[in-house]
Design an enzyme around this catalytic site. Structure first.
Site, PDB file in Angstrom:
ATOM      1  N   ASN A   9      -1.881   1.744  -1.702  1.00 16.42           N
ATOM      2  CA  ASN A   9      -2.544   0.586  -2.337  1.00 16.42           C
ATOM      3  C   ASN A   9      -1.937  -0.737  -1.671  1.00 16.42           C
ATOM      4  O   ASN A   9      -0.881  -1.358  -1.682  1.00 16.42           O
ATOM      5  CB  ASN A   9      -1.979   0.533  -3.617  1.00 16.42           C
ATOM      6  CG  ASN A   9      -2.507  -0.890  -4.514  1.00 16.42           C
ATOM      7  OD1 ASN A   9      -3.427  -1.304  -4.074  1.00 16.42           O
ATOM      8  ND2 ASN A   9      -1.843  -1.018  -5.640  1.00 16.42           N
ATOM      9  N   LYS A  11      -3.316  -3.623  -1.646  1.00 20.04           N
ATOM     10  CA  LYS A  11      -3.411  -4.961  -2.462  1.00 20.04           C
ATOM     11  C   LYS A  11      -3.948  -6.003  -1.711  1.00 20.04           C
ATOM     12  O   LYS A  11      -4.890  -5.489  -1.093  1.00 20.04           O
ATOM     13  CB  LYS A  11      -1.946  -5.170  -3.047  1.00 20.04           C
ATOM     14  CG  LYS A  11      -1.166  -4.332  -3.758  1.00 20.04           C
ATOM     15  CD  LYS A  11       0.180  -4.641  -4.209  1.00 20.04           C
ATOM     16  CE  LYS A  11       0.849  -3.394  -4.748  1.00 20.04           C
ATOM     17  NZ  LYS A  11       1.973  -3.616  -5.595  1.00 20.04           N
ATOM     18  N   HIS A  93      -4.499  -0.373 -13.007  1.00 26.17           N
ATOM     19  CA  HIS A  93      -3.158  -0.778 -12.197  1.00 26.17           C
ATOM     20  C   HIS A  93      -2.303  -1.817 -12.969  1.00 26.17           C
ATOM     21  O   HIS A  93      -2.984  -2.758 -13.789  1.00 26.17           O
ATOM     22  CB  HIS A  93      -3.210  -1.166 -10.878  1.00 26.17           C
ATOM     23  CG  HIS A  93      -2.073  -1.385  -9.884  1.00 26.17           C
ATOM     24  ND1 HIS A  93      -1.226  -2.254 -10.164  1.00 26.17           N
ATOM     25  CD2 HIS A  93      -1.614  -0.576  -9.146  1.00 26.17           C
ATOM     26  CE1 HIS A  93      -0.180  -2.229  -9.333  1.00 26.17           C
ATOM     27  NE2 HIS A  93      -0.391  -0.892  -8.590  1.00 26.17           N
ATOM     28  N   GLU A  95      -0.893  -4.452 -12.197  1.00 24.98           N
ATOM     29  CA  GLU A  95      -1.166  -5.822 -11.893  1.00 24.98           C
ATOM     30  C   GLU A  95      -2.547  -6.243 -12.417  1.00 24.98           C
ATOM     31  O   GLU A  95      -2.663  -7.317 -12.876  1.00 24.98           O
ATOM     32  CB  GLU A  95      -1.086  -5.874 -10.302  1.00 24.98           C
ATOM     33  CG  GLU A  95       0.143  -5.964  -9.893  1.00 24.98           C
ATOM     34  CD  GLU A  95       0.292  -5.335  -8.177  1.00 24.98           C
ATOM     35  OE1 GLU A  95      -0.497  -5.487  -7.563  1.00 24.98           O
ATOM     36  OE2 GLU A  95       1.673  -5.053  -7.997  1.00 24.98           O
ATOM     37  N   GLU A 165       3.591   4.646 -13.100  1.00 24.91           N
ATOM     38  CA  GLU A 165       4.073   3.550 -12.357  1.00 24.91           C
ATOM     39  C   GLU A 165       4.972   2.593 -13.207  1.00 24.91           C
ATOM     40  O   GLU A 165       4.337   1.498 -13.819  1.00 24.91           O
ATOM     41  CB  GLU A 165       3.110   2.957 -11.499  1.00 24.91           C
ATOM     42  CG  GLU A 165       2.334   3.605 -10.577  1.00 24.91           C
ATOM     43  CD  GLU A 165       1.727   2.753  -9.624  1.00 24.91           C
ATOM     44  OE1 GLU A 165       1.965   2.858  -8.444  1.00 24.91           O
ATOM     45  OE2 GLU A 165       0.790   1.845  -9.954  1.00 24.91           O
ATOM     46  N   GLY A 171       7.079  -2.795  -6.641  1.00 26.20           N
ATOM     47  CA  GLY A 171       7.320  -4.304  -5.732  1.00 26.20           C
ATOM     48  C   GLY A 171       8.667  -4.855  -6.036  1.00 26.20           C
ATOM     49  O   GLY A 171       9.045  -5.799  -5.493  1.00 26.20           O
ATOM     50  N   SER A 210       7.813   1.340  -5.786  1.00 28.57           N
ATOM     51  CA  SER A 210       8.873   1.382  -4.601  1.00 28.57           C
ATOM     52  C   SER A 210       9.399   2.456  -3.835  1.00 28.57           C
ATOM     53  O   SER A 210      10.470   2.747  -3.419  1.00 28.57           O
ATOM     54  CB  SER A 210      10.238   0.542  -5.142  1.00 28.57           C
ATOM     55  OG  SER A 210      10.046  -0.766  -5.426  1.00 28.57           O
ATOM     56  N   GLY A 231       2.575   1.425  -2.702  1.00 25.97           N
ATOM     57  CA  GLY A 231       2.342  -0.156  -2.389  1.00 25.97           C
ATOM     58  C   GLY A 231       2.865  -0.766  -1.044  1.00 25.97           C
ATOM     59  O   GLY A 231       2.277  -0.485   0.078  1.00 25.97           O
ATOM     60  N   GLY A 232       4.016  -1.479  -0.995  1.00 27.13           N
ATOM     61  CA  GLY A 232       4.563  -1.896   0.039  1.00 27.13           C
ATOM     62  C   GLY A 232       4.983  -1.125   1.379  1.00 27.13           C
ATOM     63  O   GLY A 232       4.498  -1.422   2.271  1.00 27.13           O
TER      64      GLY A 232
HETATM   65  C1  PEP Z   1       1.847  -0.025  -6.579  1.00 23.42           C
HETATM   66  O1  PEP Z   1       1.430  -1.105  -6.299  1.00 23.42           O
HETATM   67  O2  PEP Z   1       1.238   0.922  -6.913  1.00 23.42           O
HETATM   68  C2  PEP Z   1       3.102   0.231  -5.866  1.00 23.42           C
HETATM   69  C3  PEP Z   1       3.734   1.414  -6.584  1.00 23.42           C
HETATM   70  O3  PEP Z   1       3.826  -0.615  -5.298  1.00 23.42           O
HETATM   71  P1  PEP Z   1       5.311  -0.514  -4.589  1.00 23.42           P
HETATM   72  O4  PEP Z   1       5.123   0.756  -3.708  1.00 23.42           O
HETATM   73  O5  PEP Z   1       5.426  -1.805  -3.456  1.00 23.42           O
HETATM   74  O6  PEP Z   1       6.305  -0.640  -5.626  1.00 23.42           O
END
Ligand code: PEP
Length: 250
Positions: A9, A11, A93, A95, A165, A171, A210, A231-232
């Site tokens: 993802n 973002k 999600h 966010e 999640e 994040g 994460s 994500g990251g």
């Molecule tokens: C996400 O945005 O779904 C996510 C899991 O981000 P991160 O891996 O950065 O925690």
């Protein structure tokens, strides 16, 4: 046997140049031991779609609107993202739920809208830190799951994917331990099983929060964790590829 799947993802990150470079780096490694898809910002669908056309990697949307068309400035329908090359769509999600106030009922409509155009919806669920500390994790996750599951037939819901999640892990660099993630995945699988054994047996449940190149293998060693929503770390090709490869180590 559930085939593992890893999703990136991205973002609201990247430029035409950086996105193109990232995609080239990921596809240059060739076949990976899992299904893989990436969710770039929608303005890059055409660019990414043409780059991945001859690769095993797929593309997903970070969000969709459930309505077919009309005066909804800034929104993008499921049919539009499908036509732009997306095979998957994230729905709910955290966010979107937190920053854009999406409700479970809206998330259920998005799940159905994705199915209606032949895409695979990825239903994101998860509790806040406060809900976890109050002992409400199971109740929160169950309610998020059931609100969507109960609007659909078993055959329909079974075409989707679930992603657990925990919001406190997204994040933040703070990952759920494999044991903690596995406990919630077990709860989710139990609820799916109660709805229909086929859902419990076949539905893929991803962990997100994460996930990185170092902790992925430990998470994937858990029987109920079928991959990751990243994500990251999905913005760094070597890390994303390492996470994908970690699905093949169990
Ligand atoms: C996400 O945005 O779904 C996510 C899991 O981000 P991160 O891996 O950065 O925690």
């Amino acid at each position: 046997m559930r085939k593992p799947i890893v999703a990136g993802n991205w973002k609201m990150n990247g430029s035409r140049e950086s996105v193109s470079e990232l995609v080239s780096e990921i596809i240059s490694v060739g076949t990976l031991p899992c299904d893989v898809f990436i969710c770039p910002p929608s303005v890059f669908f055409d660019l990414v779609g043409s780059q991945i056309a001859d690769s095993p990697m797929d593309m997903g949307a970070q969000n969709i609107d459930w309505r077919e068309s009309g005066a909804y400035t800034g929104e993008i329908s499921a049919a539009m993202v499908k036509q732009s090359g997306c095979r998957y769509a994230l729905v709910g999600h955290s966010e979107r739920r937190t920053l854009f106030h999406e409700t479970d009922v809206e998330v259920a409509k998005k799940f159905k809208a994705a199915l209606d155009v032949g895409m695979t919806p990825v239903l994101c669920l998860g509790e806040t830190l406060q809900q976890r500390q109050s002992g409400d994790t199971e109740e929160v996750v169950s309610s998020q799951l059931k609100t969507v599951m109960q609007t659909l037939s078993v055959a329909e819901f079974g075409q989707g994917i679930v992603a657990y999640e925990p919001i406190w892990a997204i994040g933040t660099g703070e990952t759920a331990t494999p044991a903690l993630a596995s406990e919630v995945h077990g709860v989710i699988r139990g609820l799916l099983q109660d709805q229909a054994p086929v859902l419990g047996d076949e539905m893929r449940i991803l962990y997100g929060g994460s996930v990185n190149a170092s902790n992925a293998a430990g998470l994937f060693a858990e029987a109920d964790i079928d991959g990751a929503l990243v994500g990251g770390a999905s913005l760094i090709s070597e890390d994303f590829v390492a996470i994908c490869r970690a699905t093949g180590t169990n």
